[in-house]
Design a protein around this motif. Sequence first.
Motif, PDB file in Angstrom:
ATOM      1  N   LEU A  12      53.545  21.748  85.232  1.00 23.39           N
ATOM      2  CA  LEU A  12      53.669  21.189  83.858  1.00 23.39           C
ATOM      3  C   LEU A  12      53.364  22.239  82.833  1.00 23.39           C
ATOM      4  CD1 LEU A  12      51.767  17.684  84.218  1.00 23.39           C
ATOM      5  CD2 LEU A  12      54.214  18.284  84.006  1.00 23.39           C
ATOM      6  N   GLN A  13      52.503  23.397  83.067  1.00 23.18           N
ATOM      7  CA  GLN A  13      52.425  24.412  82.184  1.00 23.18           C
ATOM      8  C   GLN A  13      53.469  25.150  81.866  1.00 23.18           C
ATOM      9  OE1 GLN A  13      49.315  27.362  82.975  1.00 23.18           O
ATOM     10  NE2 GLN A  13      48.392  27.197  80.981  1.00 23.18           N
ATOM     11  N   LYS A  14      54.348  25.307  83.362  1.00 24.14           N
ATOM     12  CA  LYS A  14      55.433  26.220  83.281  1.00 24.14           C
ATOM     13  C   LYS A  14      56.738  25.478  82.661  1.00 24.14           C
ATOM     14  CE  LYS A  14      53.955  28.688  87.144  1.00 24.14           C
ATOM     15  NZ  LYS A  14      54.108  29.115  88.654  1.00 24.14           N
ATOM     16  N   LYS A  15      56.724  24.171  83.048  1.00 21.33           N
ATOM     17  CA  LYS A  15      57.743  23.350  82.748  1.00 21.33           C
ATOM     18  C   LYS A  15      57.907  23.064  81.071  1.00 21.33           C
ATOM     19  CE  LYS A  15      61.230  20.323  83.173  1.00 21.33           C
ATOM     20  NZ  LYS A  15      62.520  20.656  83.599  1.00 21.33           N
ATOM     21  N   GLY A  16      56.687  22.840  80.672  1.00 26.67           N
ATOM     22  CA  GLY A  16      56.492  22.420  79.233  1.00 26.67           C
ATOM     23  C   GLY A  16      56.935  20.919  79.105  1.00 26.67           C
ATOM     24  N   LEU A  17      56.053  20.187  78.308  1.00 24.89           N
ATOM     25  CA  LEU A  17      56.271  19.013  78.092  1.00 24.89           C
ATOM     26  C   LEU A  17      57.116  18.654  76.833  1.00 24.89           C
ATOM     27  CD1 LEU A  17      52.623  17.808  79.131  1.00 24.89           C
ATOM     28  CD2 LEU A  17      54.851  16.896  80.196  1.00 24.89           C
ATOM     29  N   ASP A  61      45.609  14.622  94.880  1.00 26.65           N
ATOM     30  CA  ASP A  61      45.208  15.589  95.660  1.00 26.65           C
ATOM     31  C   ASP A  61      46.086  16.743  95.399  1.00 26.65           C
ATOM     32  OD1 ASP A  61      43.396  14.065  96.919  1.00 26.65           O
ATOM     33  OD2 ASP A  61      44.527  13.766  98.801  1.00 26.65           O
ATOM     34  N   ALA A  62      46.628  16.864  94.050  1.00 27.13           N
ATOM     35  CA  ALA A  62      47.432  17.918  93.729  1.00 27.13           C
ATOM     36  C   ALA A  62      47.350  18.003  92.125  1.00 27.13           C
ATOM     37  CB  ALA A  62      48.956  17.431  93.843  1.00 27.13           C
ATOM     38  N   TYR A  63      46.131  18.107  91.728  1.00 30.83           N
ATOM     39  CA  TYR A  63      45.937  18.533  90.293  1.00 30.83           C
ATOM     40  C   TYR A  63      46.230  19.667  90.058  1.00 30.83           C
ATOM     41  CZ  TYR A  63      44.029  13.706  89.679  1.00 30.83           C
ATOM     42  OH  TYR A  63      43.608  12.339  89.503  1.00 30.83           O
ATOM     43  N   ASP A  64      45.688  20.669  90.736  1.00 31.97           N
ATOM     44  CA  ASP A  64      46.010  22.074  90.410  1.00 31.97           C
ATOM     45  C   ASP A  64      47.498  22.230  90.176  1.00 31.97           C
ATOM     46  OD1 ASP A  64      43.656  22.712  89.768  1.00 31.97           O
ATOM     47  OD2 ASP A  64      43.144  23.343  92.001  1.00 31.97           O
ATOM     48  N   GLU A  65      48.331  22.024  91.285  1.00 33.15           N
ATOM     49  CA  GLU A  65      49.649  22.010  91.404  1.00 33.15           C
ATOM     50  C   GLU A  65      50.580  21.452  90.372  1.00 33.15           C
ATOM     51  OE1 GLU A  65      48.064  22.188  95.749  1.00 33.15           O
ATOM     52  OE2 GLU A  65      47.798  21.129  93.647  1.00 33.15           O
ATOM     53  N   ALA A  66      50.040  20.280  89.867  1.00 36.79           N
ATOM     54  CA  ALA A  66      50.838  19.565  89.014  1.00 36.79           C
ATOM     55  C   ALA A  66      50.461  20.431  87.466  1.00 36.79           C
ATOM     56  CB  ALA A  66      50.207  18.064  88.987  1.00 36.79           C
ATOM     57  N   TYR A  67      49.190  20.660  87.489  1.00 38.70           N
ATOM     58  CA  TYR A  67      49.003  21.424  86.100  1.00 38.70           C
ATOM     59  C   TYR A  67      49.942  22.678  85.965  1.00 38.70           C
ATOM     60  CZ  TYR A  67      46.652  24.114  82.535  1.00 38.70           C
ATOM     61  OH  TYR A  67      46.357  24.871  81.324  1.00 38.70           O
ATOM     62  N   ASN A  68      49.894  23.445  86.989  1.00 39.98           N
ATOM     63  CA  ASN A  68      50.423  24.714  87.052  1.00 39.98           C
ATOM     64  C   ASN A  68      51.959  24.287  86.608  1.00 39.98           C
ATOM     65  OD1 ASN A  68      48.287  26.257  87.468  1.00 39.98           O
ATOM     66  ND2 ASN A  68      48.444  26.170  89.582  1.00 39.98           N
ATOM     67  N   LYS A 111      42.019  20.381  81.429  1.00 39.53           N
ATOM     68  CA  LYS A 111      43.277  20.976  81.411  1.00 39.53           C
ATOM     69  C   LYS A 111      44.417  20.228  80.874  1.00 39.53           C
ATOM     70  CE  LYS A 111      42.278  24.721  84.776  1.00 39.53           C
ATOM     71  NZ  LYS A 111      42.826  25.144  86.292  1.00 39.53           N
ATOM     72  N   PHE A 112      44.402  18.841  81.546  1.00 39.08           N
ATOM     73  CA  PHE A 112      45.525  18.346  81.082  1.00 39.08           C
ATOM     74  C   PHE A 112      45.395  17.572  79.705  1.00 39.08           C
ATOM     75  CE2 PHE A 112      45.665  17.836  85.856  1.00 39.08           C
ATOM     76  CZ  PHE A 112      47.019  17.880  85.986  1.00 39.08           C
ATOM     77  N   LEU A 113      44.215  17.404  79.280  1.00 41.30           N
ATOM     78  CA  LEU A 113      44.081  17.027  77.920  1.00 41.30           C
ATOM     79  C   LEU A 113      44.599  18.299  76.820  1.00 41.30           C
ATOM     80  CD1 LEU A 113      40.353  15.669  77.947  1.00 41.30           C
ATOM     81  CD2 LEU A 113      42.326  14.505  77.320  1.00 41.30           C
ATOM     82  N   ASP A 114      44.352  19.531  77.338  1.00 37.01           N
ATOM     83  CA  ASP A 114      44.835  20.691  76.559  1.00 37.01           C
ATOM     84  C   ASP A 114      46.276  20.691  76.397  1.00 37.01           C
ATOM     85  OD1 ASP A 114      42.295  21.422  76.122  1.00 37.01           O
ATOM     86  OD2 ASP A 114      42.071  23.130  77.491  1.00 37.01           O
ATOM     87  N   TYR A 165      58.508  17.906  93.932  1.00 35.94           N
ATOM     88  CA  TYR A 165      58.834  18.479  92.797  1.00 35.94           C
ATOM     89  C   TYR A 165      60.075  18.440  92.166  1.00 35.94           C
ATOM     90  CZ  TYR A 165      54.679  21.710  93.492  1.00 35.94           C
ATOM     91  OH  TYR A 165      53.427  22.336  93.573  1.00 35.94           O
ATOM     92  N   LYS A 166      61.202  18.451  93.024  1.00 30.95           N
ATOM     93  CA  LYS A 166      62.455  18.000  92.322  1.00 30.95           C
ATOM     94  C   LYS A 166      62.640  16.969  91.746  1.00 30.95           C
ATOM     95  CE  LYS A 166      67.514  17.937  93.716  1.00 30.95           C
ATOM     96  NZ  LYS A 166      68.480  17.787  94.742  1.00 30.95           N
TER      97      LYS A 166
END
Length: 255
Positions: A139-144, A130-137, A163-166, A107-108
Amino acid sequence: MNFIDTHCHLLLKQFDEDRQEIMKKVNEELDLLIEIGINVETSKNVVDFVKNKEKIFGTVGIHPTESEGLKETDLDEIKELSRKPKIVAIGEIGLDFHWETNKQDQYKSLDTQLDIAKEVGLPVVFHIRDAYDEAYNFLQKKGLSEYKGVVHCFSSDWEKAQKFLDLGLYIGFDGPITYPKNNKLREVVEKTPVERILPETDSPFLPPVPFRGKRNKPTYVKYIYEKISEIKGIDIETLKEIIKSNVEKLFFNKV
């Protein structure tokens, strides 16, 4: 117009014996290739490799499974390398919970490298396993940043892809879309807008049918194009044009 491989690892040892021969084929059959960094050492090698090669561009970054015990100086070095000529993205970076590595270090590493991407104005090549939900959550919080990125070698279902397309990301497809039992992944190809698709090989890994069990090569990307063309009902020449436009938008910031 020829094909484009947006993700490969030509500098790995699997190509040590015939890299020049492979490069000759690349020059004949591909219009562009992106060589991917996975740690500081390989990122340095990428910078050197792409210097005098017209068709080859590169990325620099630290793969999630290489992120354990990272030093501040390692990340500073990635930032410095990212400003070198012909480097078009930060990557591959992300989360990989398939292997036993320190999740907090992952994560760091991801967090810091996303900051680097934003600072230097480059898109991101994401490795997620094996981390799609964790990565999405995350990135959603972090902002791109406005430069976005691609989820390389996507291997989950349509619900996750959506979700990733969104988030504004592209989806990278590799050899597994050609495997007979992989209907779930072909459904993702079918439903993903073609303007958000990037064909990849991930050479020397994940060879497409008919080369399963053998070493993958960048020129095999044509089999990925052919399968996408078949699934989407788009002729191959039209697909080449669309993919070229996708690559220019994401990696070269062309509108």
